[in-house]
Motif scaffolding. Structure first.
Motif, PDB file in Angstrom:
ATOM      1  N   GLU A 203     -26.370  10.600 -27.788  1.00  0.00           N
ATOM      2  CA  GLU A 203     -26.099  11.930 -27.043  1.00  0.00           C
ATOM      3  C   GLU A 203     -26.991  13.016 -27.557  1.00  0.00           C
ATOM      4  N   HIS A 204     -27.947  12.799 -28.572  1.00  0.00           N
ATOM      5  CA  HIS A 204     -28.760  13.641 -29.164  1.00  0.00           C
ATOM      6  C   HIS A 204     -30.390  12.798 -29.240  1.00  0.00           C
ATOM      7  N   PRO A 205     -30.943  12.468 -28.242  1.00  0.00           N
ATOM      8  CA  PRO A 205     -31.849  11.235 -28.164  1.00  0.00           C
ATOM      9  C   PRO A 205     -33.145  11.708 -28.885  1.00  0.00           C
ATOM     10  N   HIS A 206     -33.367  12.925 -29.290  1.00  0.00           N
ATOM     11  CA  HIS A 206     -34.912  13.259 -30.045  1.00  0.00           C
ATOM     12  C   HIS A 206     -34.587  13.581 -31.494  1.00  0.00           C
ATOM     13  N   GLU A 207     -33.562  13.119 -32.076  1.00  0.00           N
ATOM     14  CA  GLU A 207     -33.323  13.495 -33.556  1.00  0.00           C
ATOM     15  C   GLU A 207     -34.385  12.614 -34.493  1.00  0.00           C
ATOM     16  N   LEU A 208     -34.664  11.233 -34.013  1.00  0.00           N
ATOM     17  CA  LEU A 208     -35.429  10.565 -34.793  1.00  0.00           C
ATOM     18  C   LEU A 208     -37.227  10.559 -34.324  1.00  0.00           C
TER      19      LEU A 208
END
Length: 586
Positions: free
Chosen positions: A179-184
């Protein structure tokens, strides 16, 4: 080169032969030989033999002395007290044996086992998406030293880092990342271990906050666990991101600890997923495991709870989920049948002893462990603070391993800077790391693994007492002497008479191979650490009492330089087996 027979072994054989000749009915009797402060060695096995044979021990001892071959190795042997034998070695034998070890290069006459086996050693088991803390230190340090010892003595060693990379918490983490695909995402290219851990920490806290406050997210996260276990591609890809990010962090910590680790060594809980169902089937079909209240369990006569009822090992839960037992038993099957292990070692906290006792017994009942394949938990105690209580931060939190190592390096760098008159800033930084990490490792390894030990950095980086800094300083001092000798090279002169401090040092160096073999066989690095501390202490006495470069004759200068060099080589090799560096200058 062939291994060198130690003086202890030579004397032992001569006394055993003499005992057999004096008392044939005793067969191959053990003279019970040990080092002594009354002579070089003392044998006290005659007392028990005389009692058994109803003979006078002193008379029997006199008969044994008459049978002993002396000359090349034994200089003198005398009967003492009620029947002890005091044995003195020739100076020639001491120097000659050391010369043979010296010629053997880095091995120093340590033999390679005739029939080595294959040992799988399970150590340093961090968890994906979680920081390594002080509790991970002992497993990593002890495990690495045992690996070095076993490999040096000829064993084939397979390293296994059984990382925690599976379980319900991944449903929460993966769902949040979807749901927050750019966190890593790594915006600036490669990241450091600290950055990787910072990313994971931030994501974990954010996911936990949503999980605790949003019931719909909680439901989606739980469904995601099912997807993970079923191998759904998108879920697995996200899971792999967590594993990869965690590995960047793990490897940075192992690098700080000066330990080698490769991808092939890292086989986490997930690596045994495909075996879990079959493990349960095999245990149930063989009758080793039975169903109880819907769960698949193994029961033991000697494992009961406070209420007196049996406490089983639960292999599969009543809801169909698998616990640690199923994974650990599957790992045993893999290690025995695929890796062809003859020994399994688990370097795991003593508090998990009951779990491993039950797992090993289950594997024995199933026939996976037997007389040819053994499993051993190398259980270790707790790291304590100076106050003798479990080591915590002032806020009561578990101490981060990285913080601990950084502080050790900082303290050690201060000690090096104070002593180093001719080192550049870059050299001080390098030595500081070698001394600091060595100090932490040695403090751990010089304590028997099953004992707790106090983490006291002031003591660890001290130049005095039983510390790695004391040993490193002894090594660096020898290198300084060898440099000052210039064109004069170390050379053994067996014809020379030895002073008392030279004899004591020489006899101790000669025992190196036996200590290494004992430490490897017993998985006991602390025995090697104790030997090395005594070696440095005996060298200090020798240095104080026996001038090296100002010795009386050129031959004596060469012989004492030889004693210095063989001491340095033994210190260097022994410390390397503990995973500790020996800087040339300090």
């Amino acid at each position: 080169m062939a291994s060198v027979t130690s003086l202890t072994a030579s004397v032992h054989q001569r006394l055993a032969d003499a005992l057999s000749a004096a008392l044939p009915e005793a067969g191959s009797a053990d003279p019970l030989l040990r080092r002594s402060d009354r002579a070089d060695f003392q044998a006290n096995g005659i007392l028990a033999l005389a009692k058994k044979a109803k003979a006078n021990p002193r008379e029997l001892a006199t008969q044994v002395v008459a049978q002993v071959e002396s000359g090349d190795v034994i200089q003198d042997i005398e009967v003492s007290g009620p029947g002890f034998l005091n044995v003195t070695i020739t100076d020639r034998a001491i120097t000659g044996n050391l010369a043979a070890r010296y010629e053997d290069g880095a091995r120093l006459g340590v033999p390679v086992a005739d029939h080595p086996g294959t040992t799988v050693i399970d150590y340093a088991q961090p968890n994906v998406a979680k920081e390594m803390h002080v509790g991970h230190l002992r497993s990593a340090v002890i495990g690495d030293a045992v690996v070095q010892l076993l490999e040096f003595t000829g064993e084939t060693v397979v390293r296994r880092h059984h990382i925690g990379d599976w379980g319900t918490q991944f449903g929460m983490l993966i769902q949040y990342l979807i749901e927050h695909p750019h966190e890593l995402d790594h915006k600036g290219g490669a990241v450091s271990g600290e950055e990787a851990m910072s990313n994971l920490n931030r994501l974990y806290k954010a996911a936990r906050t949503v999980f605790d406050s949003d019931e719909e997210f909680k439901t989606r996260a739980r469904r995601r666990v099912v997807d993970l276990q079923a191998g759904e591609p998108e879920t697995l890809a996200m899971w792999q991101k967590f594993v990869d990010e965690s590995k960047i962090y793990f490897y940075s910590v192992f690098d700080k600890l000066d330990m080698e680790i490769s991808d092939a060594d890292v086989v986490g809980e997930s690596g045994y997923n495909d075996m879990l169902d079959e493990t349960c089937r095999l245990l149930e079909e063989s009758g080793v495991a039975v169903r109880s209240d819907g769960a698949l369990c193994v029961f033991f006569d000697d494992v009961k709870g406070p209420d007196g009822n049996p406490v089983p090992l639960i292999v599969r839960k009543s809801d169909g989920g698998y616990g640690y037992a199923a994974t650990d038993l599957s790992a045993i099957r893999d290690r025995v049948f695929n890796l062809k292990a003859t020994s399994l070692i688990y370097v795991v906290d003593a508090r998990q002893s009951l779990h491993f006792k039950m797992v090993f017994e289950t594997a024995r009942r199933a026939g996976w462990l037997n007389d040819d394949v053994k499993a051993h938990q190398l259980a270790f105690g707790t790291v304590l603070g100076k106050d003798g209580k479990p080591f915590k931060t002032r806020e009561g939190e578990t101490v981060r391993l990285v913080d601990l190592l950084d502080e050790a390096v900082e303290r050690a760098s201060a000690v090096v800077r104070e002593k180093a008159l001719d080192l550049s800033e870059a050299e001080i930084t390098e030595r500081g790391a070698q001394v600091g990490i060595g100090a932490v490792k040695y403090a751990d390894l010089s304590t028997s693994a099953n004992r707790d030990y106090k983490f006291d950095l002031d003591q660890m980086v001290s130049l005095n007492g039983d510390t790695s800094v004391y040993l490193q300083y002894a090594y660096a001092r020898i290198q300084s002497i060898l440099r000052k000798a210039g064109e004069v090279r170390p050379a053994a002169h067996p014809e020379l008479e030895l002073a008392g401090a030279e004899r004591a040092l020489g006899l101790h160096i000669d025992a190196f191979a036996e200590v290494v073999a004992e430490a490897a066989t017993e998985y006991a690095p602390h025995k090697l650490a104790a030997y090395l501390y005594q070696l440095a202490s005996l060298y200090t006495t020798f240095y104080d009492k026996c001038p090296v470069l100002k010795a009386e004759t050129p031959q004596q200068v060469e012989n004492r330089l030889f004693l210095c060099d063989v001491t340095a080589r033994t210190l260097h090799q022994g410390m390397a087996l503990l995973g500790i560096r020996t800087p040339e200058r300090l």
